[in-house]
Design an enzyme around this catalytic site. Structure first.
Site, PDB file in Angstrom:
ATOM      1  N   LYS A 110     -20.575  15.083  -9.544  1.00 38.81           N
ATOM      2  CA  LYS A 110     -19.732  16.740  -9.950  1.00 38.81           C
ATOM      3  C   LYS A 110     -19.543  16.740 -11.209  1.00 38.81           C
ATOM      4  O   LYS A 110     -18.506  16.434 -12.105  1.00 38.81           O
ATOM      5  CB  LYS A 110     -18.563  16.390  -9.008  1.00 38.81           C
ATOM      6  CG  LYS A 110     -18.202  17.663  -9.497  1.00 38.81           C
ATOM      7  CD  LYS A 110     -16.818  18.102  -7.809  1.00 38.81           C
ATOM      8  CE  LYS A 110     -16.464  19.030  -7.721  1.00 38.81           C
ATOM      9  NZ  LYS A 110     -15.936  19.913  -8.927  1.00 38.81           N
TER      10      LYS A 110
ATOM     11  N   SER B 254     -16.441  26.745  -2.505  1.00 42.18           N
ATOM     12  CA  SER B 254     -15.498  26.285  -2.698  1.00 42.18           C
ATOM     13  C   SER B 254     -15.928  24.426  -1.819  1.00 42.18           C
ATOM     14  O   SER B 254     -16.085  24.827  -1.116  1.00 42.18           O
ATOM     15  CB  SER B 254     -14.184  26.340  -2.945  1.00 42.18           C
ATOM     16  OG  SER B 254     -13.762  26.144  -2.701  1.00 42.18           O
TER      17      SER B 254
END
Ligand code: IVH
Length: 664
Positions: A115, A81
């Protein structure tokens, strides 16, 4: 290679090329019709020759058999992540950390990407073939969603260049904003649950055990990185995206950019924050990556995040406001939906007053009460949503909200069906349910009564001028002139558009009746199958179960309606009022072509659709490929290779005139 294998290979390659042109490059070269023809030929070929190599076959794109669970599978390399940055200071700190760790003092080159607010997945290509697709899961182990992922048309089943031994492509699955709204509308029309935001819609769709449902929904994919690889190399993040694109995978490269230093990154962040709402999909920030792969390797990981990248999140577009009331909205299927009525507040530049609270369970989970101060945001930039209650601001005397046990409009007891979270008003005469059904009846995709909007329909029901659908067709100039603010011209427009709507089609008519679970697509299948209203009204369970895409739940719902005298009488009144159907699709006129198959090729004096309709209307079957089993080839001017092939195989040849004579 035998001729079938050769043709099969050709078809696979051609179809995938057109998929790429349409879904990745947005530059289609052939019509949907021609695509469908090729697709049908492929499916038929595979049916006849199960031994053909179906590895990359686009026939997988319509979904496969139902799964009972997704199997688990480890990732070769963990899916990590990103660390988060929330403002410009955090970004500058990130740059300092990179420099410090790499022992560099000069500017660092970064690559920035949007994103994407979707679901992370990994596509595994071995020797160029897509062999598996896994969700991120906990980062170590994901779920095998291969069948579902194969239905996503922008994902190539085979890479467009040879020589890549192994490539794990990582990226996000998402749904575009407009497709999300359309999907929710469709779900609503079918009486099925709607999704809170595009991300949930994408997640629910990707994790469908029935991949045919996944296939019917417009999932998209964009790649942003890779996992393990062999026979592939790159030295810059910016090259990586270019190479992935060359292999046929979609990326967001048009929105990405090389920034020579952190100052350029800060500017890009401001720009993207301003333009994000104009993008067709949701993004929740910008990902900043060190561009050099060598430097990425030097920097390595800390905990479960790479040191070489960070997610610069956008400020959540949230605001606090007061819940003044919780109103109950009633849908056309009778579902009671609680809606928060709030003191208007600006969220991301848009004024927000109402937010759906979905259902009783959701209210209970969030414990939202009248008088509460809540945090709201625009879920998926589209629908306002209550995130949570600011408990410190809760007034002392507040009480938990309970859903009414009676319909707020008609006062009848509401019911909760097993396996449903929703409560419903089941009173067939409830005015609210009726108004919503009427809005559906008149809506664009149903009877398309253009000049009759929702407000007017509400007024007509309120004034008792319309108590059933067919009353719309009995409205007079006098009735309408008596309503507030209706001038002569607009009244005439209304009457004209009501009259115009009488020229409809069977599929629209069936859809407009608002039978539960009968959305546009199902109505289309029903119209096509039964060919006439009489045929549809006389349908029994056996007949319904043979209709494409209809299962027991939908069949039961249709039979329930058809069994109601009131429903059938209203249908009869509508037909009496003058609703007519253009003959569309194969309304059966004879069975003379029963058991015979046809291919049409070349230019006929009529449109090809019309020729197909004539064949089907007389019981014949239209197929796409010429084989020795074909009964007839109908030939127009300038026929292509099918004509030659049919002659070689001794297939009977008909002209358009011959065909007409045959069905006379
Ligand atoms: S790179 C080391 N690039 O955000 C992680 N991720 O918390 C590499 N995401 O799970 C991820 N857009 O699924 C990367 N352009 C982008 C992204 C992106 C969305 C997701 C990704 C990851 C999460 C990071």
């Amino acid at each position: 290679m035998n001729p079938y294998e050769k043709r099969h290979r050709e078809l696979k390659a051609t179809l995938e090329r057109h998929n790429h042109l349409y879904h990745v490059l947005d530059q289609p070269e052939i019509s949907d019709y021609d695509y469908d023809q090729l697709f049908m030929e492929l499916v038929e070929l595979e049916k006849l020759h199960p031994e053909l190599d179906r590895r990359d076959s686009p026939s997988h794109r319509v979904g496969a058999e139902l799964l009972s669970v997704f199997s688990k599978q480890d990732h070769r390399l963990p899916m990590l992540s990103l660390s988060n940055s929330y403002d410009l200071e955090d970004l500058k700190d990130f740059d300092s950390r990179v420099k410090k760790f790499a022992k560099l003092s000069g500017p660092i080159e970064y690559f920035i990407e949007p994103k994407l607010d979707g679901l992370a997945i990994e596509l595994i290509y071995e020797d160029g073939h897509l062999v598996r697709a896994l969700t991120r899961g906990d980062g170590q182990t994901g779920e095998d969603v291969t069948a579902n992922v194969k239905t996503i048309r922008s994902i190539p089943l085979k890479l467009r260049e040879d020589g890549v031994k192994l490539l794990e492509v990582r990226g996000e699955v998402l749904i575009f904003k407009d497709a999300f709204l359309a999907l929710n509308q469709d779900q609503d029309e079918k009486g099925e649950h709607t999704f809170a935001n595009p991300r949930n819609a994408a997640a629910g769709t990707l994790r469908q055990l029935d991949s045919r449902i996944t296939a019917s929904r417009p999932l998209r994919f964009f790649a942003h990185g890779i996992g393990a690889f062999e026979g592939f190399s790159y030295s810059l993040q910016s090259d990586l995206l270019e190479q992935i694109e060359r292999l046929g995978l979609p990326t967001t490269s048009k929105l990405c950019q090389i920034c020579p230093n952190i100052e350029a990154v800060l500017d890009a962040y401001d720009d993207l924050a301003k333009t994000r709402h104009k993008l067709p999909f949701e993004i929740d920030g910008m990902v900043v990556k060190v561009n050099s792969l060598r430097l990425q390797d030097d920097l390595g990981l800390v905990a479960r995040s790479p040191r070489w990248a960070t997610a610069a999140k956008f400020k959540p577009e949230q605001a606090q406001t007061l819940i003044e009331d919780i109103a109950i909205q009633i849908g056309r299927t009778g579902v009671l939906t609680p809606v928060a009525v709030m003191t208007p507040v600006l969220v991301g530049g848009v004024k927000v007053t109402y937010a759906t609270l979905h259902n009783a369970e959701e209210i209970e989970r969030k414990d939202v009460r009248i008088g509460d101060t809540v945090l709201v945001h625009r879920a998926g930039d589209v629908i306002p949503e209550v995130i949570s209650v600011v408990l410190e601001k809760r007034p002392k005397k507040s009480e938990p909200f309970t859903m009414p046990s009676r319909c707020p409009t008609c006062g009848e007891k509401v019911e909760r069906f097993p396996e449903e979270v929703a409560v419903r008003c089941v009173n067939a005469f409830c005015p609210s349910v009726f108004v919503e059904s009427l809005k559906h009846f008149a809506s664009r995709r149903a009877m398309n009564i253009e000049k009759v909007g929702d407000r007017l329909l509400e007024t007509l029901v309120e004034k008792n001028l319309v108590t059933k659908f067919s009353d719309l067709y009995a409205l007079t100039k006098k009735d309408l002139m008596a309503l507030d603010r209706q001038g002569e011209k607009s009244v005439q427009n209304i009457l004209d558009s009501i009259a115009k709507s009488k020229q409809s089609s069977l599929e629209r008519f069936i859809f407009s009746l608002g039978i539960r679970f009968v959305g546009e697509q199902t109505a289309k299948h029903l119209a096509k199958h039964f060919g006439s209203l009489e045929g549809f009204l006389a349908a029994d369970e056996t007949a319904l179960m043979t209709v494409e895409e209809i299962g027991p739940k939908v069949a039961k719902s249709i039979l329930d309606q058809l069994g109601k005298k009131r429903f059938v009488q209203e249908v009869e009144r509508l037909i009496k009022a003058g609703i007519e159907f253009k003959i569309k699709g194969p309304a059966r006129v004879s069975q003379v072509l029963q058991g015979q198959s046809f291919v049409v090729t070349g230019t006929l004096p009529v449109k090809r659709d019309e020729a197909h309709a004539l064949i089907e209307a007389n019981g014949g079957k239209v197929v796409s490929g010429v084989s020795s089993k074909l009964s007839y080839l109908v030939v127009g001017e300038d026929p292509g290779s099918k004509f030659q092939k049919a002659q070689d195989l001794n297939v009977k040849i008909l002209s358009w005139e011959d065909l007409q004579a045959l069905v006379k």
